[in-house]
Design an enzyme around this catalytic site. Sequence first.
Site, PDB file in Angstrom:
ATOM      1  N   ASP A 180      -4.999  -3.420   4.956  1.00  0.00           N
ATOM      2  CA  ASP A 180      -5.518  -2.981   5.955  1.00  0.00           C
ATOM      3  C   ASP A 180      -7.176  -3.225   6.109  1.00  0.00           C
ATOM      4  O   ASP A 180      -7.576  -3.466   7.289  1.00  0.00           O
ATOM      5  CB  ASP A 180      -5.348  -1.276   6.375  1.00  0.00           C
ATOM      6  CG  ASP A 180      -5.519  -0.646   5.252  1.00  0.00           C
ATOM      7  OD1 ASP A 180      -6.340  -1.058   4.114  1.00  0.00           O
ATOM      8  OD2 ASP A 180      -4.795   0.427   5.068  1.00  0.00           O
ATOM      9  N   ASP A 212      -9.559  -6.505   2.247  1.00  0.00           N
ATOM     10  CA  ASP A 212      -8.305  -6.756   1.834  1.00  0.00           C
ATOM     11  C   ASP A 212      -8.029  -8.220   2.427  1.00  0.00           C
ATOM     12  O   ASP A 212      -6.959  -8.982   1.711  1.00  0.00           O
ATOM     13  CB  ASP A 212      -7.206  -5.972   2.383  1.00  0.00           C
ATOM     14  CG  ASP A 212      -7.161  -4.548   1.688  1.00  0.00           C
ATOM     15  OD1 ASP A 212      -7.520  -4.452   0.648  1.00  0.00           O
ATOM     16  OD2 ASP A 212      -6.561  -3.679   2.514  1.00  0.00           O
ATOM     17  N   ASP A 250       0.901  -1.367  -0.117  1.00  0.00           N
ATOM     18  CA  ASP A 250       0.009  -0.077  -0.177  1.00  0.00           C
ATOM     19  C   ASP A 250       0.980   1.300   0.050  1.00  0.00           C
ATOM     20  O   ASP A 250       1.946   1.114   0.437  1.00  0.00           O
ATOM     21  CB  ASP A 250      -0.750   0.200   1.247  1.00  0.00           C
ATOM     22  CG  ASP A 250      -2.054  -0.778   1.376  1.00  0.00           C
ATOM     23  OD1 ASP A 250      -2.170  -1.308   0.260  1.00  0.00           O
ATOM     24  OD2 ASP A 250      -2.422  -1.278   2.480  1.00  0.00           O
TER      25      ASP A 250
HETATM   26  P1  ATP Z   1      -3.256   3.116  -0.268  1.00  0.00           P
HETATM   27  O1  ATP Z   1      -3.428   1.788  -0.912  1.00  0.00           O
HETATM   28  O2  ATP Z   1      -2.057   4.055  -0.786  1.00  0.00           O
HETATM   29  O3  ATP Z   1      -3.051   3.064   1.148  1.00  0.00           O
HETATM   30  P2  ATP Z   1      -5.673   4.086   0.530  1.00  0.00           P
HETATM   31  O4  ATP Z   1      -6.251   2.529   0.448  1.00  0.00           O
HETATM   32  O5  ATP Z   1      -5.581   4.864   1.595  1.00  0.00           O
HETATM   33  O6  ATP Z   1      -4.338   4.139  -0.624  1.00  0.00           O
HETATM   34  P3  ATP Z   1      -8.358   4.615  -0.285  1.00  0.00           P
HETATM   35  O7  ATP Z   1      -8.319   4.734   1.073  1.00  0.00           O
HETATM   36  O8  ATP Z   1      -8.880   3.624  -0.895  1.00  0.00           O
HETATM   37  O9  ATP Z   1      -6.815   4.544  -0.536  1.00  0.00           O
HETATM   38  O10 ATP Z   1      -8.687   5.927  -0.781  1.00  0.00           O
HETATM   39  C1  ATP Z   1      -8.752   6.206  -2.061  1.00  0.00           C
HETATM   40  C2  ATP Z   1      -9.328   7.532  -2.451  1.00  0.00           C
HETATM   41  O11 ATP Z   1     -10.582   7.558  -1.732  1.00  0.00           O
HETATM   42  C3  ATP Z   1      -8.561   8.654  -1.788  1.00  0.00           C
HETATM   43  O12 ATP Z   1      -7.559   9.015  -3.095  1.00  0.00           O
HETATM   44  C4  ATP Z   1      -9.181   9.721  -1.776  1.00  0.00           C
HETATM   45  O13 ATP Z   1      -9.732  10.356  -2.733  1.00  0.00           O
HETATM   46  C5  ATP Z   1     -10.657   8.965  -1.253  1.00  0.00           C
HETATM   47  N1  ATP Z   1     -10.607   9.063   0.477  1.00  0.00           N
HETATM   48  C6  ATP Z   1      -9.931   8.307   1.092  1.00  0.00           C
HETATM   49  N2  ATP Z   1     -10.432   8.230   2.383  1.00  0.00           N
HETATM   50  C7  ATP Z   1     -11.636   9.104   2.196  1.00  0.00           C
HETATM   51  C8  ATP Z   1     -12.292   9.618   3.393  1.00  0.00           C
HETATM   52  N3  ATP Z   1     -12.213   9.207   4.623  1.00  0.00           N
HETATM   53  N4  ATP Z   1     -13.516  10.407   2.928  1.00  0.00           N
HETATM   54  C9  ATP Z   1     -13.840  10.521   1.740  1.00  0.00           C
HETATM   55  N5  ATP Z   1     -12.799  10.218   0.812  1.00  0.00           N
HETATM   56  C10 ATP Z   1     -11.733   9.501   1.069  1.00  0.00           C
END
Ligand code: ATP
Length: 903
Positions: free
Chosen positions: A642, A646, A339
């Site tokens: 996480d 997943d 990630d």
């Molecule tokens: P990584 O895989 O790098 O850890 P991530 O799993 O944190 O990334 P996601 O959490 O799936 O990525 O987030 C994808 C997208 O969703 C982000 O780029 C953001 O635009 C949006 N996002 C993430 N968290 C939130 C939230 N709490 N509220 C609204 N939108 C969110």
Amino acid sequence: MTTPSAAKFPDRESRAWHAMSVHEVIAALDAHHNGLSAEEAARRLRIHGPNRLPEMPPRHPVIRFLLQFHSVLIYVLLAAAVVTAAIGHVVDSAVILAVVVINAIVGFVQEGRAEQAMGAIRAMLAPKALVLRDGHRMTVDAADLVPGDVVVLEAGDRVPADLRLLHAKSVEVDEAPLTGESLPVAKSTAEVPPETLLADRTDMAYFGTLLTRGTASGLVVATGEATEIGRIGHLVGSVGRITTPLLRQMNRFAHWLTFTILAVSAAIFAFGVLVRGYDVGELFLAVVGLAVAAIPEGLPAILTITMAIGVERMAHRNAIVRHLPAVETLGSVTVICSDKTGTLTRNEMTVETVAVAGTVFDVEGSGYLPEGDIRDRDGAAGAEARRARLRELVRGACLCSDAQLRQAGGGWRVEGDPMEGALVVLAHKAGIEPARDCAPLPRIDTLPFETTRRMMATLHRDDSGGVIYAKGAPEVLLGLCDRQADPAGESDLDIAWWHDRLEEMAAEGQRVLAVAFRRTAPDKAEITDADLEAGLTMLGLLGIADPPREEAIEAVRRCRAAGIRVKMITGDHGATARAIAVRFGMAADRVVTGRDFETLDLPALARMAREVDVFARTAPEHKLRLVEALQSCGEVVAMTGDGVNDAPALKRADVGVAMGIKGSEAAREAAQIVLADDNFASIAHAVEEGRTVYQNLKKAIVFILPTNGGQALIVIGAILLGLALPVTPLQILWVNMVTTVTLALAFAFEPAEPGTMARPPRRPDAPILSPFLIWRIVLVSLLMTAAAAGLFAMAADEDGSLDRARTLAVNAIVACEALYLFNTRQLVAPSLTWRTFTGSVPAVVAVALVALLQIAFTYLPPLQTVFATVPLDIADWLWIGAAAAAMFLIVEAEKAVARRRRA
Ligand code: ATP
């Protein structure tokens, strides 16, 4: 009959919490929607005790000790002791028994050590719970929960106590641990009739079950033994035993060897008695000697200790091994899929850029310190109107967030999602006080963030009606908006302008978040996906920086040097992912999104997955496909994760790695390794430790087996030639059980070899002993035979004293072992260096200890009586030293030849 828990909690046995309304439950437990106060929680904890299930009673130490005698080897030795005593060799019999006891003690201590390692790991994985105390969210140990606490849950959490749900949004719970039902059950807050069976109480969430979807909060109604799972007498399993495929394989090998040796011994016995006509009693003793010489008694214990110490070492470096086979698999990992957020980056988010229609702002300040200017790139004209839009955007973002900012220990801390914390920090910089300025718009409902939806939304109500705020990935929200808020009011969405800003921010490596809103009817009480299909008004974009972890940059470099590809799999935008990947030196010229590979078949996906390093806008199911694709072309894959979704990818990966801080309980349970610090560098450390453990196991085997081989050859030779045994069975037991085990223990503590992370990964199907190492074992067996038999023959020739010749032979074997220990510290690299002899404290201590033991063995009268040894003079010791040194040098020469051939 009353159960013990019923006796302890008589009042709550009869309560039908599921049949009470939320108000009644709150009143009955003297609780509050905002949670208990810290003092009240502490008071209740004293009354109700910790929220823990009783543990399986550990096996009594005496039973554990006695179980050490339950093994084929011990039965063989015991039988030998009985027969030896029967034919009148009482001293021999006593020594065999003493050795059996020593063996049991070593086994007992080793098991204790292993259990200690596993116990420490379990303590590190102790469950946590998010509660409201005095109206604030805080994370506490699940063991500290008390009846009346308000617990907040999200998808992936294990329910930490019995809860009456206060709030439930799209909640599904997997109740298999309690009811055996494998399909998740939908939950709501409406009470059910009193007679409802446990499995149908939809307003309750029970201890030990798993929230697979949605968000919820609930009031703790029972803890520990008083919970439903506690009542059915569920016990927490005691610590597991240390075993892995390799250890099992070695145990099987030891068994197989034992039986083979017994068969060979029987054959030799028959040959000696029938063909040669030897005395039965004498020959029996010789054959017992052969059996004990050839069986590697200490090997299983040494291997288990090596594994246990490896696991402990990994835990020190923040990689907690939940599933032991991972220790071995780690050493052969060829691809790590990681990630981005929090693992490669620090997950310390700061909003750096804000765009509202037509204007971009730069935000100053770093970290969570809520101070810093917000500068308008466009200069002065119309500044106030633009600032008003900015504040509207920021307030919308805060309304649609759950994080809280708190001052702690001189700094600022975020409770909740760090990205949402960054929004609260931004609000302070923009002059908005969330507690005050958001209060007029109370939240009515929430559509929680889900990776598949990539956004979240909240419904609020004020005097003029209802309003929905949504925040999420810009591509998603821009697709739902047709209008934009601008300084003059509202206008049609200028999608090209927003896309340009999005690309600009992402190219800086910022994670971009869009915020939008729409008005709704005043009586609207719930948001559904249908409310977010169209008709939103864009408020603006937020560019959020999350700096890379410096140590992760270094760790990625080390992995690459170790022949391991590192791939970034992120939910973020492609351009953001690319900008960050460049900082890590990954191949970022090609970034593939989850959607791009949805339509590929497995072979095409496999080809692409090997070539590409950066995957953006991925959802959990894409991770699963990537693992499968990489595995299909023979890669050994470690995958991080996480979220609850997943879990399948983590299970499927060769090594599933879950995040200990931000990971859900579901992900942790699916993973083999949990990172205590969520840091990529810890994965690299774990790989290094994994390689080291495997290497050390190999060294221990290569070290132990030649001693057995050498002694067995000596005994067989003597029997076949009809000569006196150069070492007696008792002396052999001494060597195997005392000196070999003491020396081999040093390998458990052996540090990583300098080049450990400069080599390609081990092939997973490669046997632990290569033909080269088997040859080494044979060679050293022959050299030890030669040394011992040579000195024996020389001494026997000189003065004919059998005891002196034997004392010389045994000391020669042990001296060879001691020097061979240093040969084996590097299996191929040269050992004739100062570092080899001084670099490992355990090796030096082990050799010193064995030297003392040999002096006692040779000069201490009681040991002389038992082992039939006699004092040696200086010249004898010089001979012994010379023989051992010759063996050491021959092994070094063999290594040099091997190195030249490899080069
Ligand atoms: P990584 O895989 O790098 O850890 P991530 O799993 O944190 O990334 P996601 O959490 O799936 O990525 O987030 C994808 C997208 O969703 C982000 O780029 C953001 O635009 C949006 N996002 C993430 N968290 C939130 C939230 N709490 N509220 C609204 N939108 C969110």
